[in-house]
Write a protein that holds these residues in place. Structure first.
Motif, PDB file in Angstrom:
ATOM      1  N   GLU A   1      -1.259  15.965  -3.827  1.00 16.80           N
ATOM      2  CA  GLU A   1      -1.871  14.654  -4.007  1.00 16.80           C
ATOM      3  C   GLU A   1      -2.117  13.972  -2.661  1.00 16.80           C
ATOM      4  N   LEU A   2      -1.166  14.100  -1.749  1.00 14.37           N
ATOM      5  CA  LEU A   2      -1.313  13.492  -0.433  1.00 14.37           C
ATOM      6  C   LEU A   2      -2.452  14.141   0.352  1.00 14.37           C
ATOM      7  N   ARG A   3      -2.569  15.463   0.268  1.00  8.04           N
ATOM      8  CA  ARG A   3      -3.649  16.135   0.997  1.00  8.04           C
ATOM      9  C   ARG A   3      -5.010  15.842   0.368  1.00  8.04           C
ATOM     10  N   ALA A   4      -5.019  15.633  -0.960  1.00  8.27           N
ATOM     11  CA  ALA A   4      -6.270  15.259  -1.605  1.00  8.27           C
ATOM     12  C   ALA A   4      -6.722  13.877  -1.144  1.00  8.27           C
ATOM     13  N   ALA A   5      -5.746  12.973  -0.930  1.00  8.24           N
ATOM     14  CA  ALA A   5      -6.078  11.625  -0.460  1.00  8.24           C
ATOM     15  C   ALA A   5      -6.453  11.628   1.013  1.00  8.24           C
ATOM     16  N   ASN A   6      -5.843  12.526   1.791  1.00  4.84           N
ATOM     17  CA  ASN A   6      -6.130  12.592   3.220  1.00  4.84           C
ATOM     18  C   ASN A   6      -5.807  13.998   3.725  1.00  4.84           C
TER      19      ASN A   6
ATOM     20  N   GLN B   1       3.069   7.012  -6.593  1.00  6.57           N
ATOM     21  CA  GLN B   1       2.151   8.045  -7.055  1.00  6.57           C
ATOM     22  C   GLN B   1       2.610   9.453  -6.711  1.00  6.57           C
ATOM     23  N   THR B   2       3.408   9.596  -5.662  1.00  8.87           N
ATOM     24  CA  THR B   2       3.744  10.950  -5.178  1.00  8.87           C
ATOM     25  C   THR B   2       5.214  11.320  -5.278  1.00  8.87           C
TER      26      THR B   2
ATOM     27  N   GLN C   1       0.832  -1.206   0.000  1.00  8.72           N
ATOM     28  CA  GLN C   1       0.000   0.000   0.000  1.00  8.72           C
ATOM     29  C   GLN C   1       0.865   1.254   0.000  1.00  8.72           C
TER      30      GLN C   1
ATOM     31  N   TYR D   1      -2.954  14.861   6.294  1.00  9.50           N
ATOM     32  CA  TYR D   1      -1.512  14.796   5.989  1.00  9.50           C
ATOM     33  C   TYR D   1      -0.817  16.067   6.467  1.00  9.50           C
TER      34      TYR D   1
ATOM     35  N   LEU E   1       1.695   4.281  -2.832  1.00 10.17           N
ATOM     36  CA  LEU E   1       1.603   5.692  -2.485  1.00 10.17           C
ATOM     37  C   LEU E   1       2.885   6.427  -2.864  1.00 10.17           C
TER      38      LEU E   1
ATOM     39  N   TYR F   1      -5.305   5.978   4.609  1.00  5.59           N
ATOM     40  CA  TYR F   1      -6.603   6.256   3.992  1.00  5.59           C
ATOM     41  C   TYR F   1      -7.762   6.140   4.982  1.00  5.59           C
TER      42      TYR F   1
END
Length: 700
Positions: free
Chosen positions: A549-554, A520-521, A513, A557, A517, A588
């Motif tokens: 991207e990290l803040r969009a996912a969570n 992707q980042t 997982q 962050y 991540l 997530y």
């Protein structure tokens, strides 16, 4: 700083640590005297630099020590700093190895008393007032100055032997004092007039309030608990069950063959106990009998003036929790930070005008006329010059009122003060052997040596398994019971094997997982950071990370943490309303036994703040499972830094300590410790593995 010495045949040679003395250009200096202090603040050694600038002392026992220069080489200023070094085992883990000195010199300036024009051609003579030493002489140059090298600190007077062309030679004697650290107090500006004038030289003295500190125990008070972050997967227990079950099947096989194999039973049980006993050893077990403790205490100095700094070292008392014995230690300052800057009444400065009927009066390097000097308004307009005369920074004091009493002048007003917090700390060698813990006495300091208690549960399970094998061995004398034991032990093998396989798959999925991540980042393209930030990517790490991207996912962050040489390469999250939310949830927000790397409630990554991070001690080394490796000094030396990625830039944070501490010890978790990041994970029963690093200087 280096270490030397060694063994060989015959009587072993003593170990030494060496230092070097140089001037500002790196040239070796001979004749500098140094005094070294032990952990009680007492003199333990003295050394003098040789022609090559080197000096050495016998290597002391483990601990943090201080030293300072007590006599500078002839013609050089004394270095005012207090230096430290730390010894741990065979390693010198921190310290200063090269001490530099500036030349001892004075710059005299020649001015026109009315126009302040710089004057060349004045012949000046500098004389030691104690009558010992060389009389120096020279002529001011085109810039109106004369620079003279002095051989020693002390009091000096200046006489003018020849005046510049067109000026009257002054008969006034000027006085100045050169302090050992090279600072100069007094009059170094020589005034001339074209016509004879009476000149009064103003002297000033200031009596500051004595500096006093109040102790603040980091780790005392507060009801916030330290979160438990161990890996609760029963890996060792299942492995023990499988091993006992396989041993039982082996014994059943021997019974079926009708062999009298008592010696085999003893061999099997001994092997089981030895194997599992060795697998439970960790890096911490190697430090079980360590006599080194890390001590840290914060002192508050209220109302410190601009012109003063906290002491370079301070004394504390450590109390042995087991024996009650107290041990006094002196610790060097680690860092200091200021709070609550403000203006306060109570400033008082005394001046002496020297004469009452002067035509001009010299304030520092400025001559003021009689009219200005005699009026309160005029004297207040000279505030900066008055403060400089007293050796005070003009920006830190305000003169509000001037009173006269003959030659004496009393200036009162305000002073700028701040509350200063100074953190003192270092490694301390305990005086007695066999101490497993030292704790604080009232008003004293936490001093907790690294120790390892172990997880006794696994040994209880092994002993229980051996007892079960013994019972089974006796009952197997009845042939009808052998199939029952075969089924029982076979079930144990399949149960443990299946469960371990499932856990391994769970570890793999959780690791995958975070791999996805990162894919992707992570990017090797640098992102333009703020001009004040210099990004330093970690070895083998990406140049930048897509934080959007990290803040969009969570949205929880906060930043990314990476520690080279470990599996730590994760996003850090923080849940404002629930500090335990990510203890059992992944990045997530899904349920996960691995949890996430998450931050304690409060401010993060700021000066004056200790950012506390939690992560599980995973048995596969993921999350914070690899931190225990830093208990090995060689490993820590090879991996000295951790890295944080925040707001488009990497920041390198030097690791300052790695320790195992009792679970009830909150010393290193206090959030009002300046500029640190603290990593915490469980370690055995009732203990915490802690890795602490310093944020870069000026981090915001």
């Amino acid at each position: 700083m280096t270490s030397s010495g060694g063994g060989g045949g015959g009587k072993p040679k003593p170990d030494y640590i060496s230092f070097k003395k140089t001037d500002m250009s790196g040239r070796p200096l001979e004749g500098a005297e140094f005094t070294f202090y032990d952990q009680k603040g007492e003199v333990m050694a003295a050394a003098v630099s040789r022609a090559d600038g080197s000096l050495r002392i016998a290597k002391p026992e483990d601990g943090t020590y201080t030293f300072r220069e007590t006599k500078a080489p002839e013609g050089y200023a004394l270095n005012p700093d207090t230096f430290t070094f730390t010894i741990r085992g065979k390693e010198l883990i921190t310290g200063t190895y090269e001490i530099k000195n500036e030349e001892l010199k004075v710059v005299l300036k020649k001015e026109d008393g009315m126009t302040r024009e710089l004057l060349s051609g004045a012949r000046l003579q500098v004389i030691p007032t104690d009558g010992e030493g060389e009389i120096l002489e020279g002529v001011t140059g085109e810039d109106g100055t004369l620079t003279l090298r002095l051989l020693k600190p002390g009091a000096y007077l200046v006489r003018e032997m020849e005046a510049p062309e067109g000026y009257q030679r002054t008969g006034q004697e000027y006085h100045f004092t050169v302090h050992p650290d090279g600072t100069i107090q007094g009059n170094t500006t020589i005034i001339n007039f074209k016509q004879e004038k009476r000149l009064g030289i103003i002297t000033a003295w200031y009596r500051p309030r004595p500096l006093s500190g109040q102790g603040h125990l980091t780790g005392e008070g507060g009801d916030r608990t330290i979160l438990a972050t161990g890996d609760e997967q029963p890996v060792y227990e299942l492995a023990a069950l499988g091993a006992v079950s396989m041993a039982g099947l082996f014994l059943c096989f021997l019974r079926m063959k009708k062999r009298k194999a008592g010696k085999w039973f003893l061999a099997v049980t001994l092997a089981l106990f030895t194997i599992f006993g060795s697998t439970r050893r960790t890096w911490a077990s190697e430090l079980q009998e360590s006599e080194m403790v890390y001590v840290e205490k914060e002192l508050n100095y209220p109302g410190v003036e601009d012109s003063f700094q906290p002491p370079a070292s301070a004394g504390f008392t450590i109390q042995n929790h087991m024996t009650g014995r107290e041990q006094k230690v002196f610790l060097p300052i680690i860092k200091a930070y200021d709070l609550n800057q403000r203006w306060e009444e109570g400033f008082r400065l005394e001046l002496d005008s020297g004469i009452l009927d002067g035509d001009y009066y010299l304030l520092g390097d400025r001559a003021v006329d009689r009219e200005t000097f005699l009026s309160e308004e005029g004297l207040r307009s000279c505030e900066a010059d008055i403060l400089k005369t007293a050796g005070l920074p003009p920006e830190g004091y305000r003169i509000r009122k001037v009173e006269r009493d003959g030659r004496a002048i009393i200036c009162t007003g305000e002073k700028r003060v701040r509350d200063c917090r100074a953190v003192y700390g270092g490694y301390v060698g305990l005086e007695e052997e066999g101490e497993s813990r030292a704790a604080i006495g009232e008003g004293d300091v936490w001093a907790v040596p690294t120790y390892y208690d172990g997880n006794r549960g696994i040994y209880v399970l092994i002993l229980g398994g051996i007892l079960l094998l013994g019972i089974a061995w006796g009952l197997m004398s009845r042939p009808k019971l052998i199939p029952v034991f075969i089924c029982l032990f076979a079930s144990g093998v399949f149960l443990s094997a299946g469960s371990l396989a499932g856990m391994a798959e769970g570890y793999r999925k959780e690791a995958r997982q975070y791999e996805v991540l990162r894919e992707q980042t992570f990017s090797q393209e640098e992102v333009k950071a703020e001009e004040s930030r210099i990004s330093t990517p970690p070895p083998g790490g990406p140049a930048s990370i897509d934080e959007k991207e990290l803040r969009a996912a969570n949205p929880d962050y906060q930043f990314w943490i990476r520690i080279p040489g470990t599996e730590v390469d994760y996003p850090v999250v923080q849940r404002p309303d629930d500090r335990e939310y990510y203890l059992t949830r992944d990045f997530y927000g899904r349920e996960s036994s691995a949890g996430s790397i998450f931050a304690e409630e409060g401010k993060l990554l700021e000066e004056g703040v200790n950012t506390v991070l939690y992560g599980h001690n995973r048995r596969d080394g993921s999350m914070f499972g690899g931190l225990k490796a830093f208990l090995d000094p060689d490993y820590r030396k090879a991996h000295p830094d951790l890295y944080l990625y925040c707001q488009g830039a990497w920041f390198r944070c030097p690791i300052r300590l790695a320790q195992v501490r009792p679970g009830e010890d909150k010393t290193l978790y206090q959030q009002e410790i300046s500029g640190r990041v603290t990593l915490s994970t469980c370690h055995g029963q009732g203990q915490r593995m802690i890795l602490q690093a310093d944020l870069p200087e000026g981090f915001k």
